[in-house]
Design an enzyme around this catalytic site. Structure first.
Site, PDB file in Angstrom:
ATOM      1  CG  ASP A 143      -0.321   0.159   2.526  1.00 36.86           C
ATOM      2  OD1 ASP A 143       0.909   0.272   2.578  1.00 36.86           O
ATOM      3  OD2 ASP A 143      -1.044   0.173   3.537  1.00 36.86           O
ATOM      4  CG  LEU A 178      -6.154  -5.326   1.295  1.00 38.78           C
ATOM      5  CD1 LEU A 178      -7.045  -4.205   0.767  1.00 38.78           C
ATOM      6  CD2 LEU A 178      -6.755  -6.694   0.958  1.00 38.78           C
ATOM      7  CB  CYS A 250      -7.284   5.206  15.996  1.00 35.98           C
ATOM      8  SG  CYS A 250      -8.874   5.085  16.855  1.00 35.98           S
TER       9      CYS A 250
END
Length: 384
Positions: A143, A178, A250
């Protein structure tokens, strides 16, 4: 060398080989999507996000817009994309740690080695074996590259983008890393997944900073993950109390997702949390110098934000702890070399000390050379 014929039988065999290799490498799910599968909706959503300024200071999102919105711009030879998912589900509820205010909460994905390194190595292995078998060109992406992984994963059938804008899987909940393998080989696509959020809005309601202006929309400027990781300056005062003891990322909107309960124990997470990063003491982290920070977070994604930004986050958590015993550690940071750290220390002390104690430190405010830190002192002394 003449191109090999692209017969349906050959394509199916190559797809089966690729998926089998991905599974053998440790990926929990692997499915094929065409590079044009998101062209009818994803670019428009990205443009609306950027035009609203919801990307904050992540200017790289604007700069890579064209490549991000169309995989064929990123790599024109792309004929098929293998989207892969790897489970990183925690072995305990991350929300429980929020009640232990003298402890720090680091996002689940960052409690061990950097997943980019783990996944990229596996992707290269799978891609290399496929290239040798198919005689095709390949490229791998995690990513950090301008790839719209979540929309592509949705169209590949791995999951759907939930109301928190993250990918949700019926098998793994909200806990999937991913990655992708682009190839010049045309392969049959899998069916897309449909949205299964229904009327649930748990992820929206739990957000401490109201970072979701509407379902399926995220304003990164209000998101604690953005504020603690991407945001480089002083954290806006309006968000500091809501950060609690979250010092890196978070997990609230991920952890509360009801689909997590369907993540079977058989789907073992590939990364286990390091014990020292599960719930480290704020007192220990507030004292880290650069060398100690680098040593503690060697190989961790936390390392990339640098010691100063990290300690800034720790001091905000100290200020939210309601634990006066941490005031001494915050006071030590008033002389830190970093203005970012000194400013956060002032705010923390304004929350931990009685007014008389804070006023006794006012002499340091007069000697402060940095404008932003002087502003912190002025605000603290005026409002305490």
């Amino acid at each position: 060398m003449p191109a090999r014929p692209h017969s349906p039988q050959r394509s199916e065999r190559l797809k089966a080989f690729l998926v089998e290799e991905a599974r053998a490498a440790g990926f929990d799910v692997a499915r094929i999507v065409a590079p044009d599968a998101i062209e009818d909706y994803a670019p428009a959503g990205l443009d609306a996000y950027l035009q609203a300024g919801r990307h904050g200071t992540m200017q790289w999102m604007q700069e890579t817009r064209d490549r991000r919105s169309d995989p064929r711009v990123l790599w024109p030879q792309t004929r098929s994309i293998l989207m892969l998912g790897m489970n990183y589900g925690p072995d305990r509820d991350p929300l429980e740690a929020l009640a232990r205010r003298d402890r720090a909460v680091i996002s689940v994905y960052a409690q061990n080695r950097d997943y980019h390194d783990l996944i990229k190595g596996k992707l290269k292995g799978v891609a290399g074996r496929f290239a040798a078998r198919a005689g095709a060109d390949v490229k791998v992406f995690v990513d950090t590259a301008p790839v719209m992984e979540k929309p592509l994963a949705e169209q590949a059938g791995i999951g759907w983008q939930g109301k928190h804008s993250n990918l949700v899987s019926r098998a793994f909940g909200s806990w999937l890393f991913l990655g992708s393998i682009f190839t010049s080989e045309p392969l049959p696509s899998d069916a897309p997944e449909t949205d299964h959020c229904g009327s649930c809005r748990a992820c929206l309601d739990i957000c401490p900073t109201d970072a979701f202006p509407a379902p399926y929309q995220l304003d990164a400027r209000r998101c604690i993950s953005y504020l603690t990781i991407e945001h480089k300056g002083p954290i806006p005062h309006e968000f500091r109390p809501a950060m609690g003891n979250r010092i890196y990322g978070c997990d609230d909107c991920l952890a509360v997702c009801p689909w997590n309960k369907f993540a079977s124990d058989a789907h073992e997470a590939k990364l286990k949390a390091r014990d020292e990063l599960r719930e480290p003491a704020l007192a220990d982290l507030a004292c880290l110098d650069d060398a100690a920070f680098r040593a503690l977070f060697s190989g961790s994604p936390v390392k990339r934000i640098g010691r100063d930004r990290f300690v800034r986050n720790v001091l905000i958590a100290c200020g939210n702890s309601a634990d006066p015993s941490l005031a001494g550690h915050c006071r030590e940071r008033l002389n830190d070399a970093s203005p970012q750290v000194r400013g956060a220390a002032v705010w923390a002390l304004s929350r931990l000390l009685e007014r008389e104690e804070l006023l006794s430190l006012a002499g340091q405010a007069k000697q402060e050379p940095d404008d932003t830190v002087r502003h912190e002192w002025h605000r603290a002394l005026e409002t305490t």
